[in-house]
Scaffold this motif. Sequence first.
Motif, mmCIF file in Angstrom:
data_model
loop_
_atom_site.group_PDB
_atom_site.id
_atom_site.type_symbol
_atom_site.label_atom_id
_atom_site.label_comp_id
_atom_site.label_asym_id
_atom_site.label_seq_id
_atom_site.Cartn_x
_atom_site.Cartn_y
_atom_site.Cartn_z
ATOM 1 N N SER A 121 39.452 48.651 37.896
ATOM 2 C CA SER A 121 39.942 48.786 39.375
ATOM 3 C C SER A 121 39.395 47.813 40.143
ATOM 4 N N SER A 122 38.804 46.684 39.625
ATOM 5 C CA SER A 122 38.393 45.594 40.212
ATOM 6 C C SER A 122 39.414 44.465 40.297
ATOM 7 N N ARG A 123 39.406 43.888 41.712
ATOM 8 C CA ARG A 123 40.387 42.757 41.782
ATOM 9 C C ARG A 123 39.691 41.793 41.316
ATOM 10 N N PRO A 124 40.282 40.864 40.132
ATOM 11 C CA PRO A 124 39.722 39.788 39.820
ATOM 12 C C PRO A 124 39.919 38.642 40.900
ATOM 13 N N THR A 125 38.865 37.530 40.984
ATOM 14 C CA THR A 125 39.239 36.423 42.108
ATOM 15 C C THR A 125 40.398 35.550 41.472
ATOM 16 N N TYR A 126 40.914 35.118 42.517
ATOM 17 C CA TYR A 126 41.812 33.978 42.380
ATOM 18 C C TYR A 126 41.171 32.485 41.944
ATOM 19 N N TRP A 127 41.632 31.964 41.198
ATOM 20 C CA TRP A 127 40.868 30.488 40.586
ATOM 21 C C TRP A 127 40.650 29.670 42.006
ATOM 22 N N ARG A 128 41.687 29.603 42.815
ATOM 23 C CA ARG A 128 41.429 28.798 43.946
ATOM 24 C C ARG A 128 40.431 29.182 45.013
ATOM 25 N N GLU A 129 39.933 30.503 44.883
ATOM 26 C CA GLU A 129 39.037 31.035 45.712
ATOM 27 C C GLU A 129 37.646 30.468 45.294
ATOM 28 N N LEU A 130 37.441 30.225 44.078
ATOM 29 C CA LEU A 130 36.069 29.874 43.483
ATOM 30 C C LEU A 130 35.679 28.490 44.330
ATOM 31 N N PRO A 131 34.296 28.470 44.532
ATOM 32 C CA PRO A 131 33.945 27.274 45.194
ATOM 33 C C PRO A 131 34.242 26.002 44.229
ATOM 34 N N GLN A 132 34.440 24.640 44.726
ATOM 35 C CA GLN A 132 34.896 23.710 43.564
ATOM 36 C C GLN A 132 33.636 23.325 42.618
ATOM 37 N N PRO A 133 32.388 23.446 43.169
ATOM 38 C CA PRO A 133 31.307 23.210 42.065
ATOM 39 C C PRO A 133 31.412 24.202 40.806
ATOM 40 N N SER A 149 35.007 30.732 21.184
ATOM 41 C CA SER A 149 35.590 31.956 21.753
ATOM 42 C C SER A 149 35.734 31.846 23.357
ATOM 43 N N LEU A 150 36.758 31.990 23.944
ATOM 44 C CA LEU A 150 36.969 31.831 25.328
ATOM 45 C C LEU A 150 38.164 32.761 25.736
ATOM 46 N N PHE A 151 37.603 33.586 27.022
ATOM 47 C CA PHE A 151 38.411 34.571 27.545
ATOM 48 C C PHE A 151 38.377 34.237 29.110
ATOM 49 N N LEU A 152 39.408 34.206 29.769
ATOM 50 C CA LEU A 152 39.424 33.747 31.291
ATOM 51 C C LEU A 152 40.349 34.736 31.846
ATOM 52 N N HIS A 153 40.127 35.685 32.710
ATOM 53 C CA HIS A 153 40.740 36.591 33.719
ATOM 54 C C HIS A 153 40.808 36.199 35.182
ATOM 55 N N PHE A 154 41.830 35.629 35.721
ATOM 56 C CA PHE A 154 41.758 35.353 37.204
ATOM 57 C C PHE A 154 43.036 36.286 37.755
ATOM 58 N N ALA A 155 43.043 36.435 39.116
ATOM 59 C CA ALA A 155 44.098 37.344 39.418
ATOM 60 C C ALA A 155 45.563 36.243 39.463
ATOM 61 N N ASP A 156 45.470 34.982 39.388
ATOM 62 C CA ASP A 156 46.545 34.293 39.259
ATOM 63 C C ASP A 156 46.199 32.797 38.497
ATOM 64 N N LEU A 157 46.755 32.881 37.349
ATOM 65 C CA LEU A 157 46.537 31.964 36.567
ATOM 66 C C LEU A 157 47.211 30.466 36.888
ATOM 67 N N THR A 158 48.244 30.700 37.922
ATOM 68 C CA THR A 158 48.630 29.610 38.099
ATOM 69 C C THR A 158 48.001 28.259 38.529
ATOM 70 N N ASP A 159 47.030 28.698 39.432
ATOM 71 C CA ASP A 159 46.030 27.779 40.192
ATOM 72 C C ASP A 159 45.318 27.129 39.079
ATOM 73 N N LEU A 160 44.995 27.806 38.067
ATOM 74 C CA LEU A 160 44.148 27.271 36.695
ATOM 75 C C LEU A 160 44.910 26.293 35.970
ATOM 76 N N LEU A 161 46.073 26.758 35.799
ATOM 77 C CA LEU A 161 47.005 25.929 34.969
ATOM 78 C C LEU A 161 47.747 24.880 35.476
ATOM 79 N N ASN A 162 47.626 24.632 36.840
ATOM 80 C CA ASN A 162 48.558 23.707 37.396
ATOM 81 C C ASN A 162 47.888 22.090 37.019
#
Length: 412
Positions: A121-133, A149-162
Motif C-alpha cells: 500500500s506504500s507509494r514508492p518515491t520517484y527517483w527524481r524526488e530523492l535529494p541529489q546527494p 545482488s541489486l533490487f531497485l523499486h521506484f515509482a517511475d524508473l524513467t528518471d533513473l534510466l535516463n
Amino acid sequence: MLVLPLDIAEAIIRELLARKDKATVKSLSLVRSSFTPVCQRYLLSNIIISCSKAEGSRRYQRSSDATLKLLRSSPHLISSIRSLSVLDSGSSWTQLDPALLDILESLTDLSCFIWKAASNSSRPTYWRELPQPLQDSIRATIRRPSVTSLFLHFADLTDLLNTTINISPSLTYLGLRGTGFSKIALELTRPSIIPSFGEMSSRLFVTACKLEWIEDEKMCFGWITAILPNLSLERLQKLAVFRSSLHSKLPELPWGALLYHESVRSNLEELWFDMISTNGPPVDTMSLDRLPSLKRLGLSMGLSRVFDANWDLVLGLSKFFENANATGITHLILCFSFSSTSLVLDPLKVPWGSLDAAVAAIPTLRWVGVQFVDCRREPTGIIPPKTKIMLPMLTERVILHWSTSRVEFPQI
C-alpha cells in the motif's frame, strides 16, 4: 566447563535464524562472551532501514539514526553487514537523511542492496524526488565490486534510466520495479568464454530474464540502454513473461522486440509466458520457428470468466500447436488455473482430443507436464481422474507428468 566448538555454535545459530527465531539468538549472545561476536555476525548480516511516523506527530522516525549510532559505537560490526534493505514510504525519503548517507558510505563490503516499498500500500518515491546527494550515494553503492545482488523499486524508473548506470562487475541478480506492478528480474553471469580484456572485463551477460506486468516499452527497454555496455543479451537462455495479455500481435507488445532480438533468438532455450485470453494464443502471435534453439516451452493459462462448453481455450491451444512449427520443443508445460466462481470444473468433459493430437505430433517432444489449479476458493491442485483417457496419444509417446503443485522442468 564444556566449551561448544565454533562450527557447532554457528550451525545452531543458522538453524534458529532459519526458523526466524531471532529472540533466542539474541539471548545466546548474552550467555557467553565467546558467543557474542558469532551471534552479532549473523544477526547483523542483514540490516533493514525504515521510516515511520512518530506517534502523535507529523515527524518521521528513521531507524537510520539508530543504525548509524550502533555502527559508530561498534565499528567492528560493519564487516558483518552483507545486505542492506531500505524500506520506502513515499515522501519520507524526499528530505535528505545524513545518517543514511553515512551508512551507505561505511558499508563498503555490501553484497546485496535493496530499495523497495515498505508495503503493497506504500507509494514508492520517484527517483527524481530523492535529494541529489542520496542519488549519488546509491549510484556509488551499486557499482561497488562486492555487490552481487541489486533490487531497485521506484515509482517511475524513467528518471533513473535516463542516464547511464554503472553497475558492479560482480552482479549476479538485478531486479527493477517501476510503475504499478511492472517488474524485471535478471540473472547474470560474468564473462567465462569471451576473453577478458579492455572493456570486456566488466561485461555481464544476462542468462535469464523474467518480466512481470510490463506496462510500457520504456519500462522494458530503458534498462538495456541505461546499463549498456555492462550488460549483454548474447547468452540469454531463459525468458519468462508473466501476467501479460496476448490480445495484440507480438511486435506491438512491450516484450515482443526482446523475444526476437537478433542477439536473443538464436540462443533462447526456455520460454515461459502467461495467457490471459480464454481463447488461447492467437496463431500469428508467436513464430516458434524463429527461435531455432528453443527446447522448453511453458504456458500458464488463467480462466477468469464463463465460457462455452467447447472450451475455447483448449481449442485455441490446439490450433496454436498445429501452426506454431514447434519442431524443436523437447519439454512442454501446460498450467491451467480456474478463478471464475460460476465455472463448472469437469476436466473430463473438455475436448482434449484435438490438443492431444496436435501436441503429440511434435516430433522432438519427450516430456510434458500438466497442472490444474482451482483458485475459486483456496488455490488447490487437482489431478483429474482417468488422465490416460484425456491425453491417450501423449501418454503413449512421451513422459506425461501430472502435478498439483507448480510444475518445473526436470533438471537436465
